[in-house]
Design a protein around this motif. Structure first.
Motif, PDB file in Angstrom:
ATOM      1  N   ALA A  76       0.853  -1.193   0.000  1.00  0.00           N
ATOM      2  CA  ALA A  76       0.000   0.000   0.000  1.00  0.00           C
ATOM      3  C   ALA A  76       0.890   1.244   0.000  1.00  0.00           C
ATOM      4  O   ALA A  76       1.978   1.247   0.576  1.00  0.00           O
ATOM      5  CB  ALA A  76      -0.901   0.009   1.226  1.00  0.00           C
ATOM      6  N   VAL A  77       0.425   2.284  -0.684  1.00  0.00           N
ATOM      7  CA  VAL A  77       1.151   3.558  -0.749  1.00  0.00           C
ATOM      8  C   VAL A  77       0.183   4.656  -0.313  1.00  0.00           C
ATOM      9  O   VAL A  77      -0.956   4.702  -0.778  1.00  0.00           O
ATOM     10  CB  VAL A  77       1.659   3.815  -2.185  1.00  0.00           C
ATOM     11  N   PHE A  78       0.653   5.552   0.570  1.00  0.00           N
ATOM     12  CA  PHE A  78      -0.203   6.604   1.117  1.00  0.00           C
ATOM     13  C   PHE A  78       0.403   7.968   0.747  1.00  0.00           C
ATOM     14  O   PHE A  78       1.361   8.425   1.373  1.00  0.00           O
ATOM     15  CB  PHE A  78      -0.334   6.446   2.633  1.00  0.00           C
ATOM     16  N   TYR A  79      -0.170   8.578  -0.265  1.00  0.00           N
ATOM     17  CA  TYR A  79       0.331   9.866  -0.792  1.00  0.00           C
ATOM     18  C   TYR A  79      -0.344  11.032  -0.077  1.00  0.00           C
ATOM     19  O   TYR A  79      -1.514  10.951   0.295  1.00  0.00           O
ATOM     20  CB  TYR A  79       0.033   9.933  -2.288  1.00  0.00           C
TER      21      TYR A  79
ATOM     22  N   TYR B 295      -0.162   0.658  10.514  1.00  0.00           N
ATOM     23  CA  TYR B 295      -0.544  -0.368   9.543  1.00  0.00           C
ATOM     24  C   TYR B 295       0.682  -1.179   9.125  1.00  0.00           C
ATOM     25  O   TYR B 295       0.590  -2.376   8.843  1.00  0.00           O
ATOM     26  CB  TYR B 295      -1.199   0.323   8.340  1.00  0.00           C
ATOM     27  N   GLY B 296       1.852  -0.531   9.089  1.00  0.00           N
ATOM     28  CA  GLY B 296       3.076  -1.294   8.860  1.00  0.00           C
ATOM     29  C   GLY B 296       3.962  -0.844   7.717  1.00  0.00           C
ATOM     30  O   GLY B 296       4.835  -1.591   7.289  1.00  0.00           O
ATOM     31  N   THR B 297       3.763   0.395   7.230  1.00  0.00           N
ATOM     32  CA  THR B 297       4.605   0.813   6.108  1.00  0.00           C
ATOM     33  C   THR B 297       5.079   2.253   6.273  1.00  0.00           C
ATOM     34  O   THR B 297       4.416   3.069   6.924  1.00  0.00           O
ATOM     35  CB  THR B 297       3.847   0.683   4.766  1.00  0.00           C
ATOM     36  N   ASN B 298       6.226   2.545   5.674  1.00  0.00           N
ATOM     37  CA  ASN B 298       6.717   3.928   5.576  1.00  0.00           C
ATOM     38  C   ASN B 298       6.525   4.466   4.154  1.00  0.00           C
ATOM     39  O   ASN B 298       7.161   5.448   3.768  1.00  0.00           O
ATOM     40  CB  ASN B 298       8.203   3.987   5.949  1.00  0.00           C
ATOM     41  N   ASN B 299       5.643   3.838   3.382  1.00  0.00           N
ATOM     42  CA  ASN B 299       5.395   4.315   2.017  1.00  0.00           C
ATOM     43  C   ASN B 299       4.548   5.580   2.061  1.00  0.00           C
ATOM     44  O   ASN B 299       3.325   5.547   1.949  1.00  0.00           O
ATOM     45  CB  ASN B 299       4.662   3.244   1.194  1.00  0.00           C
ATOM     46  N   LEU B 300       5.217   6.711   2.265  1.00  0.00           N
ATOM     47  CA  LEU B 300       4.527   7.989   2.428  1.00  0.00           C
ATOM     48  C   LEU B 300       5.090   9.032   1.456  1.00  0.00           C
ATOM     49  O   LEU B 300       5.707  10.027   1.866  1.00  0.00           O
ATOM     50  CB  LEU B 300       4.677   8.473   3.873  1.00  0.00           C
ATOM     51  N   PRO B 301       4.890   8.837   0.153  1.00  0.00           N
ATOM     52  CA  PRO B 301       5.318   9.876  -0.790  1.00  0.00           C
ATOM     53  C   PRO B 301       4.462  11.117  -0.595  1.00  0.00           C
ATOM     54  O   PRO B 301       3.343  11.029  -0.073  1.00  0.00           O
ATOM     55  CB  PRO B 301       5.050   9.239  -2.155  1.00  0.00           C
ATOM     56  N   ASP B 302       4.993  12.259  -0.981  1.00  0.00           N
ATOM     57  CA  ASP B 302       4.184  13.484  -0.901  1.00  0.00           C
ATOM     58  C   ASP B 302       4.606  14.430  -2.004  1.00  0.00           C
ATOM     59  O   ASP B 302       5.548  14.152  -2.754  1.00  0.00           O
ATOM     60  CB  ASP B 302       4.294  14.130   0.480  1.00  0.00           C
ATOM     61  N   CYS B 303       3.904  15.563  -2.091  1.00  0.00           N
ATOM     62  CA  CYS B 303       4.196  16.462  -3.208  1.00  0.00           C
ATOM     63  C   CYS B 303       5.559  17.120  -3.060  1.00  0.00           C
ATOM     64  O   CYS B 303       6.092  17.646  -4.039  1.00  0.00           O
ATOM     65  CB  CYS B 303       3.069  17.467  -3.417  1.00  0.00           C
ATOM     66  N   SER B 304       6.153  17.080  -1.876  1.00  0.00           N
ATOM     67  CA  SER B 304       7.541  17.546  -1.729  1.00  0.00           C
ATOM     68  C   SER B 304       8.478  16.818  -2.670  1.00  0.00           C
ATOM     69  O   SER B 304       9.475  17.371  -3.124  1.00  0.00           O
ATOM     70  CB  SER B 304       8.052  17.236  -0.321  1.00  0.00           C
ATOM     71  N   ASN B 305       8.163  15.548  -2.918  1.00  0.00           N
ATOM     72  CA  ASN B 305       9.022  14.751  -3.799  1.00  0.00           C
ATOM     73  C   ASN B 305       9.143  15.394  -5.176  1.00  0.00           C
ATOM     74  O   ASN B 305      10.119  15.179  -5.883  1.00  0.00           O
ATOM     75  CB  ASN B 305       8.471  13.328  -3.973  1.00  0.00           C
ATOM     76  N   MET B 306       8.132  16.172  -5.549  1.00  0.00           N
ATOM     77  CA  MET B 306       8.146  16.808  -6.865  1.00  0.00           C
ATOM     78  C   MET B 306       8.620  18.263  -6.805  1.00  0.00           C
ATOM     79  O   MET B 306       8.749  18.901  -7.835  1.00  0.00           O
ATOM     80  CB  MET B 306       6.742  16.776  -7.494  1.00  0.00           C
ATOM     81  N   CYS B 307       8.776  18.815  -5.607  1.00  0.00           N
ATOM     82  CA  CYS B 307       9.148  20.246  -5.578  1.00  0.00           C
ATOM     83  C   CYS B 307      10.417  20.497  -4.757  1.00  0.00           C
ATOM     84  O   CYS B 307      11.493  20.574  -5.318  1.00  0.00           O
ATOM     85  CB  CYS B 307       7.979  21.110  -5.143  1.00  0.00           C
ATOM     86  N   HIS B 308      10.298  20.619  -3.421  1.00  0.00           N
ATOM     87  CA  HIS B 308      11.456  21.080  -2.643  1.00  0.00           C
ATOM     88  C   HIS B 308      12.239  19.960  -1.972  1.00  0.00           C
ATOM     89  O   HIS B 308      12.941  20.199  -0.992  1.00  0.00           O
ATOM     90  CB  HIS B 308      11.004  22.091  -1.583  1.00  0.00           C
ATOM     91  N   GLU B 309      12.120  18.735  -2.480  1.00  0.00           N
ATOM     92  CA  GLU B 309      12.888  17.634  -1.869  1.00  0.00           C
ATOM     93  C   GLU B 309      14.380  17.937  -1.912  1.00  0.00           C
ATOM     94  O   GLU B 309      15.127  17.632  -0.968  1.00  0.00           O
ATOM     95  CB  GLU B 309      12.595  16.326  -2.621  1.00  0.00           C
ATOM     96  N   SER B 310      14.825  18.548  -3.015  1.00  0.00           N
ATOM     97  CA  SER B 310      16.260  18.859  -3.129  1.00  0.00           C
ATOM     98  C   SER B 310      16.676  19.837  -2.036  1.00  0.00           C
ATOM     99  O   SER B 310      17.773  19.749  -1.472  1.00  0.00           O
ATOM    100  CB  SER B 310      16.557  19.464  -4.507  1.00  0.00           C
ATOM    101  N   THR B 311      15.797  20.789  -1.729  1.00  0.00           N
ATOM    102  CA  THR B 311      16.079  21.746  -0.659  1.00  0.00           C
ATOM    103  C   THR B 311      16.215  21.019   0.673  1.00  0.00           C
ATOM    104  O   THR B 311      17.172  21.227   1.431  1.00  0.00           O
ATOM    105  CB  THR B 311      14.918  22.766  -0.554  1.00  0.00           C
ATOM    106  N   SER B 312      15.215  20.183   0.964  1.00  0.00           N
ATOM    107  CA  SER B 312      15.221  19.493   2.260  1.00  0.00           C
ATOM    108  C   SER B 312      16.495  18.680   2.427  1.00  0.00           C
ATOM    109  O   SER B 312      17.121  18.683   3.497  1.00  0.00           O
ATOM    110  CB  SER B 312      14.006  18.570   2.371  1.00  0.00           C
TER     111      SER B 312
END
Ligand code: SF4
Length: 773
Positions: free
Chosen positions: A164-167, A187-204
């Motif tokens: 399962a993936v929780f965006y 529930y048992g997962t760290n599959n938590l993508p978010d819109c940061s992945n598409m924008c300021h992930e490089s900053t973080s």
């Protein structure tokens, strides 16, 4: 270069824009037209009373936070504290138009696939949960109980929680984000993508590594104390328009502003403040004292060249240029950096940036003449292959003269979605730290999973391999926001169940798994009543200020659930209500969520008390507050980064994707882009006139835009109108999200895995039966 991927149709199916008009771009932003463009749709769609209530509550201390960008609010607020785009976002969400029950029988999923984003959004607010069974082409209404029961059953039925993936979208408030990540981990997962992945992930990533915190190091008031503000890869006039007021105030206090961008965006040049007489009847305020029209992808070379000039100035006059005291106490790596830049090739810098040495000299002189410098940036810096290294160079330059941790100076990433930063603070992160997981374990008494989960691109790759069964999106428009539209959509269709929590329809409701649910939710403008009484939520803005957001108008329809209700009820459905976590209690009273947050998330101690202060509170920030840096060396790290300029092959252009002015992320409010002179259409590609001559093309000509990626078939965006535009030589631009199809999934920033949407190598192929309009 063989197989052709047809893709323009995927986001704007069949939309040719016969009424497209092109005129010269503006050289100023806002002014009277902005008042008209912000208020006219609101009054027409909402009526005067609802408009007045909403607009006087927006961004006020007892009102709701604008759901659009993450620009902060000043402590002293005006009666109307919003911009044109904020007004549009509110109008879009608070419309009284609703999707009728008959809509679902009248419109199949296949029908929805043929509609544009604009058409989908204009159908109005979603008011009832709907379900598309496997094998059917129609959604049909379903009760909330049945929807949760089905969702719980599907989640319990997976043989691994990691299927399962929780965006999360950046609109999600702090309390919601906290219970959502808590559920995913319980529930048992760290599959938590978010819109940061598409924008300021490089900053973080970059700032987290070199200064110990992946956020801004300035407060709101620092803009008015700065001597120099350098704005890199950012278009504030469209993407965070109230920043123009802060820039105007900074100029009034004597600051100089330098804009560095491939396009001369109107909002970087001149601002007509609609709340001031000179902004309405006069010329307004000239913002940029210097504009460097940089080649897309050239920022790292520019930053290194500036640092080299600073170091050369120090060498010429030892002891007078660098902030030696700061560097000695608080930084590491200066000697290696100095040695590295000694070998910087000026010719390579000039080729990479497309700038003259004299322009770089002038900016270096401004930097050296300024005691307090802010460097601000957005997607123009974060969506390149070398973005993480580039952002480390921003910090290098700031550190040389101690421009972190003093008033009027610092690093200022500007986040684009209202709570995208807060969501990350609340633990929406597939790679959250062990310390955060330890705190969850201590607070709730279960062991959260420790292996890292999947970000957005990794989730798509897993879907392609059939390793994702359930995709759950808390807001947003995932398939439109992500790169490589064809591949992303194909991957999404491979899921067994897709679930969207939404206020309005968008493309992601038509690109679904074999089963699909749409769960309608309250908007941020609306009252949220739970068992214990009225509730409020909180958000964190781009300068780390946390404050409450209160709904101001009744919900558009009865029976809508808040996002907190949806998440907690999903948790009960999937995990039961007898475990260590009181999901029902948290739904009934959000203070209980905040109590948990206060014990889990550093900086949120006494959260319930602090968030009730009229201006909220500012989160602690080591670099800003005490010049302390939680890094590998215990100091701010000056780093050595290899310069690898982007090569532009002969006959090719470097294309960047960008938003129009009448757009917020994937939401298209109209087909106009006022500042760039575009009306009634979006199928345009902006190209420098010299490039057009060299390529044998003309303004108005129709072309296919073709992106090239080694080892893969070419990607096509068909039949676009060429617009001769003063963009940097060798560069081109086309609108997001349509142009996402040109960005290969494999093209991602090193380290942050953010799609490289600002540097796509393309060729332009004249359409065979080309007509010019
Ligand atoms: S600047 Fe951003 S947060 Fe402020 S009103 Fe405009 S869109 Fe909303």
């Amino acid at each position: 270069m063989t197989k052709k991927t047809e893709s323009k149709e995927s986001l704007n199916p069949g939309h040719d824009y016969p009424d497209l008009e092109v005129s010269p771009p503006e050289d100023w932003a806002v002014g009277l037209p902005a008042i008209y463009h912000s208020m006219e749709p609101a009054i027409v769609q909402l009526g005067l009373t609802r408009t007045a209530k909403l607009m006087t509550s927006m961004n006020q201390k007892d009102g709701f936070d604008c759901m659009s960008c993450a620009w902060p609010d000043p402590d002293k607020r005006k009666a109307l504290e919003f911009c044109e785009n904020g007004a549009r976002a509110v109008t879009w969400e608070a419309t009284p138009v609703t999707v009728p029950t008959s809509f679902w029988a009248e419109n199949s999923v296949s029908d929805l696939l043929t509609k544009s984003e604009y058409w989908l959004g204009m159908q109005g607010r979603l008011t009832e949960p709907v379900y598309k069974p496997a094998g059917s082409d129609h959604y049909e209404p379903i009760s909330w109980d049945k929807a949760f029961s089905l969702l719980g059953e599907r989640l319990r039925g997976l043989d691994s929680p990691d299927k399962a993936v929780f965006y999360t979208s950046g609109r999600t408030a702090n309390e919601t984000a906290f219970v959502y990540q808590l559920f995913a981990r319980a529930y048992g997962t760290n599959n938590l993508p978010d819109c940061s992945n598409m924008c300021h992930e490089s900053t973080s990533l970059a700032l987290g590594e070199v200064i110990g915190i992946g956020k801004s190091t300035i407060a709101y008031d620092d803009f008015e104390r700065a001597d120099l503000i350098i704005i890199l890869g950012q278009n504030p006039g469209t993407n965070h328009p109230r920043m123009l007021t802060a820039l105007e105030d900074a100029k009034k206090n004597g600051a100089k502003i330098v804009a560095v961008n491939p396009l001369p965006e109107a909002g970087l040049m001149r601002y007509k403040n609609p709340q001031k007489v000179r902004g309405i009847v006069g010329r307004g305020t000239t913002l940029a004292d210097q504009f460097l029209q940089i080649r897309s992808g050239g920022d790292m070379a520019l930053l290194q060249a500036l640092s080299k000039r600073v170091l050369d100035a120090e060498a010429a006059n030892p002891g007078t240029v660098l902030d030696h005291d700061f560097l000695a106490k608080h930084s590491s790596g200066l000697a290696e950096f100095t040695a590295h830049l000694a070998g910087l090739d000026e010719a390579e810098v000039l080729a990479a940036t497309g700038l003259d040495a004299v322009e770089i000299d002038e900016l270096a002189e401004r930097y050296l003449a300024s005691d307090r410098v802010i460097i601000s940036w957005a997607m123009g810096l974060t969506q390149h292959r070398n973005s993480v290294a580039t952002l480390k160079e921003v910090i290098n330059l700031l550190l040389l003269r101690g421009n972190i941790g003093k008033p009027g100076a610092g690093a200022s990433p500007i986040r684009g979605h209202s709570n995208v930063q807060g969501d990350r603070t609340m633990g929406i992160w597939e790679q959250v730290t062990p310390a955060f997981l330890d705190a969850i374990e201590a607070e709730f008494g279960f062991s959260p999973p420790r292996p890292h989960g999947m970000d957005a691109l990794k989730s798509i790759a897993a879907m392609q391999k059939g390793e994702v069964s359930v995709f759950f999106a808390l807001g947003g428009n995932f398939v439109a926001a992500l790169s490589d539209t064809e591949a992303t959509e194909a991957a999404m269709r491979g899921c067994d169940l897709t679930v969207q929590v939404s206020t309005k329809l968008n493309r992601s409701h038509a690109v679904i798994g074999s089963e699909a649910l749409i769960l309608p939710t309250l908007g941020r403008t609306e009252f949220d009543l739970q068992k214990s009484g009225p509730q409020f939520l909180s958000v964190e803005d781009t300068v780390c200020a946390v404050h409450a957001t209160h709904g101001s108008v009744p919900p558009v329809a009865p029976g809508l659930l808040s996002e907190v209700s949806i998440v907690t009820r999903m948790a009960v459905a999937a995990l039961g209500d007898s475990g260590p976590i009181d999901w029902n209690g948290m739904e009934a009273d959000y203070d209980l969520i905040r109590e948990h947050i206060s014990r889990v998330v550093p900086g949120f101690e006494d959260f319930n008390e602090k968030v009730r202060r009229s201006s909220g509170f500012i989160l602690p920030n080591g670099p800003r507050d005490t010049r302390s840096f939680d890094t590998e060396t215990g100091k701010a790290m000056i780093t050595v980064n290899a310069l690898e300029p982007l090569e532009r092959p002969e006959g090719r252009l470097i294309l960047q994707t960008l938003r129009s002015h009448d757009q917020f992320n994937t939401t298209i409010y109209s087909l106009n882009d006022r500042y760039r002179g575009i009306k009634n259409g979006r199928d345009v590609v902006f190209v420098n006139s010299e490039d057009l001559t060299e390529l044998g093309l003309e303004d108005g000509q129709r072309v296919d835009i073709v992106s090239e990626w080694a080892g893969e078939p070419d990607r096509y965006l068909r039949n676009y109108r060429v617009v001769s535009y003063p963009t940097a030589k060798g560069c081109a631009a086309a609108y997001f999200p349509e142009a996402n199809v040109l960005v290969p999934l494999a093209s991602a920033a090193i380290g942050s895995n953010t799609p490289v949407s600002k540097a796509v190598i393309v060729r332009l192929e004249p359409v065979a039966s080309a007509s010019t309009r």
